[in-house]
Design an enzyme around this catalytic site. Structure first.
Site, PDB file in Angstrom:
ATOM      1  N   CYS A 108       0.889  -1.184   0.000  1.00 45.59           N
ATOM      2  CA  CYS A 108       0.000   0.000   0.000  1.00 45.59           C
ATOM      3  C   CYS A 108       0.913   1.217   0.000  1.00 45.59           C
ATOM      4  O   CYS A 108       1.103   1.865   1.013  1.00 45.59           O
ATOM      5  CB  CYS A 108      -0.900   0.005   1.235  1.00 45.59           C
ATOM      6  SG  CYS A 108      -1.707  -1.571   1.583  1.00 45.59           S
ATOM      7  N   ASP A 148       1.739  -1.151   4.904  1.00 47.74           N
ATOM      8  CA  ASP A 148       1.498   0.105   5.634  1.00 47.74           C
ATOM      9  C   ASP A 148       0.029   0.428   5.350  1.00 47.74           C
ATOM     10  O   ASP A 148      -0.298   1.099   4.371  1.00 47.74           O
ATOM     11  CB  ASP A 148       2.442   1.201   5.126  1.00 47.74           C
ATOM     12  CG  ASP A 148       2.299   2.488   5.907  1.00 47.74           C
ATOM     13  OD1 ASP A 148       2.186   2.434   7.138  1.00 47.74           O
ATOM     14  OD2 ASP A 148       2.267   3.565   5.277  1.00 47.74           O
ATOM     15  N   CYS A 171      -0.725   4.432  10.953  1.00 49.92           N
ATOM     16  CA  CYS A 171      -0.515   5.710  11.651  1.00 49.92           C
ATOM     17  C   CYS A 171      -1.734   5.995  12.528  1.00 49.92           C
ATOM     18  O   CYS A 171      -2.234   7.109  12.579  1.00 49.92           O
ATOM     19  CB  CYS A 171      -0.248   6.851  10.667  1.00 49.92           C
ATOM     20  SG  CYS A 171      -1.502   7.030   9.395  1.00 49.92           S
TER      21      CYS A 171
END
Length: 433
Positions: free
Chosen positions: A250, A320, A373
């Site tokens: 990704c 990610d 994140c």
């Protein structure tokens, strides 16, 4: 300008940093004006729930245009938070804008509300009885995030996280070490008037103050990249030896792809994204950094690897994953108001789905690295737990970083208050059979 940017964010869901950069690039304003504009925009977004709580008694649910509401919120922000802007200047500017953008009724309404606020003062949010609601209003973070964090880390840590969110984000860069040494970059940036220090989080990162590095020759030549310290840890933790075939499942916009390429000597990295324009962005980054030979960019959904690759094609895979971005609340304050717990639960399904589909494309004894994140367990430890229950051929291994950041559960969770960097989660899995 602040009214227009805030209205665009409220109405169209624009990202604060992009909307702000657009205006700053287009309008050649002084550094003082640019700083004030930035402070007002971020200040309103960071304190939005508190400002709305203060404003409500004075407008009592009255219907108003979006721009009028933003004008009142930013005026209230200046009155309560900015001691260098005198009250009369705030009122004069607000009335002038109301007059030019609206009609006489708008001007009277704005004038009346602001005068009433100055006369009566605002309610004290500390008097809110319900603990979760009080924390939500005081720190301007939706109740559901407060509840999730308290469940995960307890009251004290939650308050420490919330308290850290309104500190200005640091400007961090990562050095492309195959193109320039960290010491040479430090020397050149210092010569150009920047204040530079080594990151305490990621070994290849620097913290830079006193200017924007995106206008430097080093940035133009691809010797440095804008990347938060926490984000810089993901590829660092992959512990690449340089000759692997790596999949970045990704990849866009390509920051971690470039970091993988930087660590590779004879190996290559295949970077996937489902959007054509984002694949183009990865290619542009690879060209700028001089990594065209090492980076292979493909427009493809990571869940459809079977259309392009044979099983066990890669030594290492990085996922990610698309996530809620709740770890970025300091850098993108609007993200906290746009997401719900249901969004996080929906993303959990997507994340497990991606891991499930890529698992078979790692060779035996190869590694799968998963990062987000966000700081929500729904998208982090819960995803890994579910994946390992489905895939007994994988085992979790300890995440190790070059600066030996402590981790308690093999995986690494960085909260926004730990190092005043972005919130991030990193875990590593090894395929054992």
């Amino acid at each position: 300008m602040a009214v227009e940017i805030l209205t665009k964010i409220a109405k169209n869901g624009a990202y604060s940093n992009l909307a702000l950069n657009q205006v700053l690039k287009k309008d050649q304003m002084s550094r003082v004006d640019a700083n004030l504009l930035t402070i007002i925009v971020y200040g309103v977004l960071q304190n939005l729930l508190l400002l709305e709580f203060w404003l409500e008694p004075f407008v009592k649910g009255k219907k108003m245009d979006d721009w009028v509401k933003q004008l009142l919120l930013m005026s209230l922000y200046q009155l309560k938070f900015l001691d260098k802007v005198p009250n009369h200047a705030v009122l004069n500017e607000a009335i002038k804008i109301a007059k030019s953008k609206g009609h006489d009724g708008t001007r009277k309404f704005v004038t009346g509300v602001l005068h009433a606020i100055l006369r009566k003062g605002v309610h004290d949010a500390a008097s809110i009885e319900d603990e979760n609601e009080r924390l939500s209003i005081v720190y301007s973070v939706p109740v559901w995030i407060v509840e999730e964090l308290k469940k995960q880390v307890g009251y004290d840590k939650t308050v420490a996280i919330l308290n850290s969110l309104n500190k200005a984000p640091k400007q961090a860069i990562r050095v492309n070490e195959s193109k320039a040494s960290i010491e040479d970059v430090k020397t050149e940036l210092t010569r150009e008037g920047f204040k530079v220090e080594n990151s305490q989080v990621a070994a290849g990162s620097l913290i830079v103050e006193k200017g924007h590095v995106s206008s430097t020759r080093l940035f133009e030549e691809g010797k440095i990249m804008l990347q938060d310290e926490s984000a810089g840890l993901v590829v660092e933790a992959m512990n690449l030896n340089g000759d692997e075939q790596v999949l970045d499942a990704c990849a866009a916009p390509g920051g971690k792809t470039m970091q993988i390429a930087d660590y590779l000597r004879t190996g290559t990295v295949t970077a996937l994204d489902i959007h054509k324009h984002k694949v183009k962005l990865i290619k542009e980054n690879a060209r700028k950094c001089g990594f065209e030979e090492k980076v292979n960019s493909i427009q493809l959904d990571a869940r459809k690897l079977n259309e392009h690759f044979e099983p066990e094609s890669f030594n290492q895979i990085l996922v990610d994953a698309p996530c809620s971005g709740i770890g970025l609340m300091r850098r993108k304050p609007e993200v906290r108001y746009e997401k719900s717990l249901q969004d996080s639960l929906n993303l959990h399904r997507v994340q497990v789905g991606i891991l499930d589909k890529v698992a078979n494309y790692i060779e035996i004894n190869g590694y799968l690295t998963y990062s987000t994140c966000t700081i929500l367990e729904t998208e982090n430890t819960s995803v890994i737990k579910e994946f390992l229950e489905m895939h007994h051929e994988f085992e979790q291994v300890e995440v190790k970083t070059r600066l030996n950041l402590p981790n308690t559960k093999k995986s690494l969770t960085i909260y926004p208050d730990d190092y005043e960097s972005d919130g991030f989660f990193i875990t590593r899995l090894r395929r054992v059979r």
